[in-house]
Motif scaffolding. Sequence first.
Motif, mmCIF file in Angstrom:
data_model
loop_
_atom_site.group_PDB
_atom_site.id
_atom_site.type_symbol
_atom_site.label_atom_id
_atom_site.label_comp_id
_atom_site.label_asym_id
_atom_site.label_seq_id
_atom_site.Cartn_x
_atom_site.Cartn_y
_atom_site.Cartn_z
ATOM 1 N N ASP A 144 26.504 20.913 11.767
ATOM 2 C CA ASP A 144 25.188 21.524 11.588
ATOM 3 C C ASP A 144 25.001 22.767 12.447
ATOM 4 O O ASP A 144 24.440 23.766 12.003
ATOM 5 N N ASN A 166 18.878 17.567 10.979
ATOM 6 C CA ASN A 166 18.757 16.576 12.047
ATOM 7 C C ASN A 166 19.476 17.092 13.295
ATOM 8 O O ASN A 166 20.552 16.623 13.654
ATOM 9 N N ASN A 214 18.849 19.024 17.441
ATOM 10 C CA ASN A 214 17.962 19.256 18.570
ATOM 11 C C ASN A 214 17.327 20.644 18.397
ATOM 12 O O ASN A 214 18.052 21.636 18.288
#
Length: 111
Positions: free
Chosen positions: A16, A42, A44
């Motif tokens: 990601d 998904n 941080n």
Amino acid sequence: MTETIVSFFESITQNDYLTLFLVSIIPIIELRGALILSAGMNVNPFLAFLTCVAGSSCVIIPLIVCVKPIIRKLKTTKFFHKLAIFAEDILADKAEKVKKSSEKGIAKRAS
């Protein structure tokens, strides 16, 4: 179109953060689009922000390094000579403004 680009990078990288980095480099999407994209992933949010900023910023270094040689080469051509001189003048004016601004800041801090 953006979804296609993102899915392409996701299929290649399988990461990601690397996808966000690569997407933020693309001129069509850039930082703003990559940040919006990160909201749906998904990841941080803080690390996603840093990744997007790094990807968006890494493009400027090659541009800075390549601009002067490109302008020099264009000045040698008959067709682009005037355009190259115009671009060189604009860059010189901007550089002069930055220099004056920094000198004012230095003088202000010194006093």
